[in-house]
Motif scaffolding. Structure first.
Motif, PDB file in Angstrom:
ATOM      1  N   SER A 228      -5.300  -7.549 -11.623  1.00 22.33           N
ATOM      2  CA  SER A 228      -4.130  -8.393 -11.358  1.00 22.33           C
ATOM      3  C   SER A 228      -2.906  -7.541 -11.057  1.00 22.33           C
ATOM      4  O   SER A 228      -2.166  -7.800 -10.098  1.00 22.33           O
ATOM      5  CB  SER A 228      -3.888  -9.281 -12.575  1.00 22.33           C
ATOM      6  N   VAL A 229      -2.709  -6.505 -11.844  1.00 24.39           N
ATOM      7  CA  VAL A 229      -1.536  -5.633 -11.643  1.00 24.39           C
ATOM      8  C   VAL A 229      -1.643  -4.923 -10.290  1.00 24.39           C
ATOM      9  O   VAL A 229      -0.686  -4.905  -9.488  1.00 24.39           O
ATOM     10  CB  VAL A 229      -1.418  -4.610 -12.797  1.00 24.39           C
TER      11      VAL A 229
ATOM     12  N   GLY B 213      -1.203  -7.249  -7.354  1.00 27.26           N
ATOM     13  CA  GLY B 213       0.215  -7.596  -7.236  1.00 27.26           C
ATOM     14  C   GLY B 213       0.972  -6.513  -6.499  1.00 27.26           C
ATOM     15  O   GLY B 213       1.779  -6.796  -5.601  1.00 27.26           O
ATOM     16  N   ILE B 214       0.714  -5.280  -6.841  1.00 28.68           N
ATOM     17  CA  ILE B 214       1.415  -4.150  -6.200  1.00 28.68           C
ATOM     18  C   ILE B 214       1.061  -4.120  -4.705  1.00 28.68           C
ATOM     19  O   ILE B 214       1.939  -3.968  -3.851  1.00 28.68           O
ATOM     20  CB  ILE B 214       1.055  -2.823  -6.909  1.00 28.68           C
TER      21      ILE B 214
ATOM     22  N   VAL C 140      -0.005  -6.589  -2.820  1.00 28.45           N
ATOM     23  CA  VAL C 140       0.620  -7.741  -2.126  1.00 28.45           C
ATOM     24  C   VAL C 140       2.085  -7.448  -1.823  1.00 28.45           C
ATOM     25  O   VAL C 140       2.595  -7.727  -0.737  1.00 28.45           O
ATOM     26  CB  VAL C 140       0.462  -9.030  -2.964  1.00 28.45           C
ATOM     27  N   MET C 141       2.753  -6.844  -2.766  1.00 26.90           N
ATOM     28  CA  MET C 141       4.183  -6.555  -2.578  1.00 26.90           C
ATOM     29  C   MET C 141       4.394  -5.544  -1.452  1.00 26.90           C
ATOM     30  O   MET C 141       5.302  -5.666  -0.642  1.00 26.90           O
ATOM     31  CB  MET C 141       4.768  -6.011  -3.881  1.00 26.90           C
TER      32      MET C 141
END
Lengths: 128, 842
Positions: A118-119, A122-123, A125-126
């Protein structure tokens, strides 16, 4: 100590943890079953609504008997409908608990993987 | 410790699983975890909401590359946050499930083999001591945990010890306290067993330090904390912490089972009319703090058993107002909700009906009958009602005023199986109205509610304090609970325990709140008692101490001579106010013997003025009015006529007062027996069966018995010290007072007759009294030696003592002054002195 704690956690996650999770999940189903009083509603499914109804009067009066019979049928029907609605709501909640619980179980079982993924996702995607 | 060593303790495992929670906590403290969890959660919700707004925007024409890029960033942040958030949720679940108490020790005790559990607080301390790896541990290490430990902080707060003083104590701690591991475990198990618990908690470690470290014991001693106080406070704090922790495990059946159910209500009928006069009994919270079986357990199980019967399941609950009748029914409601009551009671609704409202709304017999029948029919048809009739005897009586026989009206419902009734009554009304009615005794089963004992009341107060602290911004100390229990029992004569103790605690809390103080201590409770009863219960201080130490001098300002009597009284009062007074008996009890006019009554008056603040707080009884068999009835009240007793009334109005019983020798045998009880036990029971306390009174009885002997001995010039003994021996031999009566008094004091020299002092005092009166009219009276000598000469009567002198002053001296005031020869602002001629003519 961090390594010991991490190892203890992993052992728990796939041992006692699953048992604890299953217990909590079952308890929530038990609670929903109990809070809607489902067994009682089913046992008394055709009983009159709120004990409303009439007693048959003495003597033979076909009109009065028919009237009382009709009233009692209506109160029983109303009782059945209200109970059916409540049982349906209870079943709906049970379904939510079942699906939600199963979903959370998947997340729970895969937590050591899901959390870093998940982490990282997220990175990514950003950045992208 | 010797006893502990004899208790063999077997350790179940060398690596307890509960240590997982301890190690996890050491790595990632709970406070940090919970703060981060809360912050992440709110942030996640916020980010999620923004993401949703942007996602909606994607479907509109306003979508642009900037918004899409922003949405990706927000989505990324949400994912980044979701990982740690999920980790913290799982971590909390891990901690809460691994920190449950674990069976750790098996011990062979006098009452058999027992397993003792180790809770999280105890596990933390054992881990800190490294007790599973070392044969010898240094328990002084526990002091290092004091400053950051929730239990310790709460414990000292509850004990009323300032935190700064704890810090100072810890700063001075240097020495080690090594003990063997076996002894450590044995002591912990022993302390838990002594506390009637099977769980070793932080409480046992506090007691361990108290046992092992004399410095810690001395430190607590400064604050008047003994081991039993420490145990009680530690037990309370430990229970509160465990309660908070158990609530966090919300998914457990014990907690989920407390939620009310709602499907079942469809099964039962509506009660429209009943609901106008009644309300459902709320589920009591008792049980969370009060240990199982500590309060009203017998009554609760008896009621549940009767109500669970198929027929004639009616209860008559008899107990003093405030003894917890409704609290028992609230507990029953809780048991029903939790499914812990007997099966026939499941789904039952306990409804309490205001019977007085029922009679108040009707004016005629027919109306009341119709209303009662309607209400009872509804309750009966509903099918799940347990009807509670409050003030049942009063209901029967008020219905009777309207000509309605309520019992006959209720009888068919009480005999049936559709409805159960719980009628409430106090003891007095039960004996007067209900006990004599055979229908009631047939239809109801009586359950008597006993007042809880001291230890049980403290548990109830622990629970009450928990609720009261939510309403007031204060923390209640454990000593305040103990003081509320003791002082309510000792000084509050109205009502019953535990209500009067709860009421006292609430008064103390409001006092502390009004004073802007945060911790409710023993002194607040003492002040609340003083305000309510006007009885001084706080330690004597300042002016009062000075007054007590100089009491003889103060009394001698009004009483001439009589040193033995004055000393006996002063000693008794000092004893009472220094805390040495025997708890049950009156503050002081005296028998004054002596001829008339020697100062017996004057002593009582002076004492009432000095000690109780007013002569009005002296209640005088002429015992010649209480002769014969009816004498006792006049004092304690009559059951037959319902007339209240003079003594019972006086004590209820002024529990802190002086009681003077003149001519005590004229009392009947029955009255003397009453006195024997009062002097020994400090209370009596009045005609209505209520206890009346005389513990905060000074009892003075006077008698002229032995006067002739006193005169004879004085004439023979005998030593006053011998006088005392010989007179008492003589009246004992003559049988005027039985030896058991004489022995019950704190002192039997013989008053000596006043000789001429003493009478001169008395005359001066009486004239000074007159001068004080004249001073109010701005007239100065000069008291000369001639005037005193003349008053003594006129008023001297060896048999009547000082009494004729007062008459002489009234008849002669005051008459002359009165004439002068009337004819205008003596006016305001003047100084008046009797001329030698006037004195000689007196």
């Amino acid at each position: 100590m961090p390594a010991v704690v991490f190892f203890e956690y992993l052992v728990w996650q796939y041992g006692d943890g699953i048992r604890e999770y299953a217990n909590a999940w079952l308890n929530i189903h038990w609670f929903l079953w109990r809070v809607f009083s489902v067994p009682l509603l089913l046992r008394t499914f055709f009983a009159p609504f709120r004990r409303t109804g009439e007693h048959y009067k003495r003597g033979f009066d076909p009109a009065a008997i028919a009237q009382t019979f009709l009233i009692n049928m209506i109160t029983r029907f109303v009782g059945m409908v209200v109970r059916a609605v409540l049982v349906a709501v209870a079943l709906l909640f049970q379904t939510f608990a079942l699906v939600g619980g199963a979903l959370l179980l998947v997340f729970f079982m895969t937590a050591p993987l899901v959390i870093p993924i998940s982490v990282l996702t997220g990175i990514v995607v950003m950045i992208v | 410790m010797a006893e502990n060593q004899q208790t063999p303790v077997h350790l179940r495992t060398a690596s307890p699983l509960i240590f997982r929670a301890v190690r996890f906590e050491a790595l990632l403290p709970r406070l940090l975890r919970r703060n981060v969890l809360a912050a992440s959660f709110f942030l996640f919700i916020l980010i999620g909401a923004i993401y949703l707004v942007l996602a909606v925007a994607a479907y509109t024409s306003f979508e642009s590359g900037v918004i899409q890029g922003f949405r990706n960033i927000i989505g990324g942040i949400a994912l980044v946050l979701a990982g740690p958030l999920w980790f913290l949720i799982v971590a909390e679940f891990y901690f809460l499930t691994t920190s449950r108490s674990e069976p750790l020790w098996d011990a062979s005790l006098a009452d058999g083999e027992k397993t003792f559990y180790c809770n999280y607080g105890a596990a933390r301390r054992l881990w800190r001591l490294d007790a599973f790896r070392k044969d010898e541990v240094d328990v002084a290490v526990l002091y290092q945990t004091f400053l950051e430990d929730t239990f310790t902080k709460q414990l000292f707060l509850r004990l009323g010890v300032p935190w700064s003083d704890v810090g100072e104590f810890l700063g001075a701690k240097e020495k080690r306290l090594p003990i063997s591991r076996d002894l450590l475990f044995q002591t912990l198990v022993y302390e838990a067993h002594e506390a009637r618990s099977e769980v070793v908690t932080a409480r046992e470690f506090a007691l361990l330090l108290f046992d092992l470290d004399k410095d810690f014991e001395s430190f607590l001693f400064q604050y008047e904390i003994r081991k039993d106080t420490l145990l009680g406070a530690a037990d309370w704090v430990s229970t509160l912490i465990q309660l908070e922790q158990s609530r966090l495990r919300w998914w457990e059946r014990a907690l989920l089972g407390r939620m009310p159910t709602f499907g079942a209500s469809l099964l039962f009928g509506y009660t429209y009319t009943l609901d106008k006069f009644a309300h459902d009994v709320r589920a009591g919270g008792q049980g969370a703090i009060i240990p199982k079986g500590a309060v009203h357990v017998a009554e609760l199980s008896e009621i549940a058993e009767i109500l669970a019967r198929s027929a004639q399941a009616n209860v008559l609950l008899v107990g003093e107002p405030g003894s917890g009748k409704m609290a028992i029914l609230e507990q029953l409601t809780r048991l029903i909700l939790e499914g812990a009551a007997p099966a026939p009671l499941w789904q039952k609704r306990l409804v309490t009906m205001d019977t007085m409202a029922l009679t108040a709304t009707t004016k005629q017999k027919g109306d009341l009958e119709a209303l009662v029948i309607k209400v009872m029919n509804e309750a009966s048809i509903a099918g799940n009602i347990v009807l509670i009739l409050e003030r049942f005897p009063e209901f029967i009586e008020s219905a009777a005023y309207l000509g309605v026989n309520a019992v006959t009206l209720l009888e068919p419902y009480l005999e049936g199986t559709q409805l159960q009734v719980v009628a409430l009554s106090d003891k007095e009304q039960f004996h007067r109205t209900l006990e004599t009615n055979p229908t009631i005794t047939k239809l109801f089963e009586k359950v008597e509610v006993k007042e809880p004992e001291g230890a049980s009341t403290v548990f109830i107060l622990e629970e009450s304090a928990y609720d009261l602290e939510k309403r007031y911004p204060v923390v209640v100390s454990y000593q305040a609970l103990l003081a509320s229990t003791d002082l309510a029992d000792r000084y509050i004569t109205d009502g019953a325990m535990p209500e009067k103790a709860i009421d006292l605690l609430e008064r103390a809390i409001t006092q502390a709140v009004a004073a802007g103080e945060r911790v409710v201590e023993k002194r607040h409770v003492e002040r609340a008692v003083e305000e309510r009863t006007h009885i001084p219960v706080q330690k004597a201080s300042g002016k009062e101490v000075e007054q007590l130490l100089k009491m003889e001098g103060t009394l001698h300002q009004r009483i001439i001579g009589q040193h033995v009597a004055i000393t006996a009284i002063a000693n008794a009062l000092r004893r009472a106010r220094s805390g040495l007074h025997a708890g049950k008996r009156p503050i002081g009890s005296f028998l004054f013997l002596g001829p008339t006019g020697v100062g017996k009554t004057e002593t009582a008056k002076a004492l009432a003025q000095i000690y109780f603040g007013s002569e009005d707080l002296m209640v005088r009884f002429d015992m010649s009015e209480f002769q014969g068999p009816e004498g006792v009835n006049k004092l304690i009240g009559s059951f037959d006529t319902g007339e209240p007793g003079a003594l019972a009334n006086a004590l209820r109005a002024h529990p802190f007062s002086l009681l003077l019983f003149d001519e005590f020798e004229k009392s009947s045998r029955e009255v003397v027996n009453l006195f024997l009880q009062i002097l020994e036990e400090g209370f009596f029971t009045d005609a209505r069966g209520k206890r009346v306390s005389a513990r905060d009174t000074i009892i003075i009885t006077t008698s002229n018995a032995g006067s002739n002997l006193i005169w004879d001995m004085v004439r023979q010039g005998k030593d006053p010290a011998l006088l005392q003994k010989e007179v008492v021996d003589a009246i004992r031999q003559e049988g005027i007072f039985a030896p058991e009566v004489l022995n019950r008094f704190d002192a039997v004091v013989v008053y000596e007759p006043l000789d001429k020299e003493k009478l001169q002092h008395v005359a001066r005092l009486l004239l000074a009294e007159l001068a004080a009166h004249l001073k109010k009219q701005d007239i100065e009276l000069v008291i000369t030696d001639d005037l005193i000598a003349k008053v003594v000469e006129i008023g001297f009567d060896p048999v009547m003592g000082a009494r004729p002198m007062r008459r002489a002053i009234t008849d002669r001296v005051e008459q002359i002054i009165a004439r002068k005031l009337l004819d205008g020869s003596l006016q305001r602002g003047q100084t008046f002195q009797f001329t030698p001629e006037e004195v000689s003519k007196l």
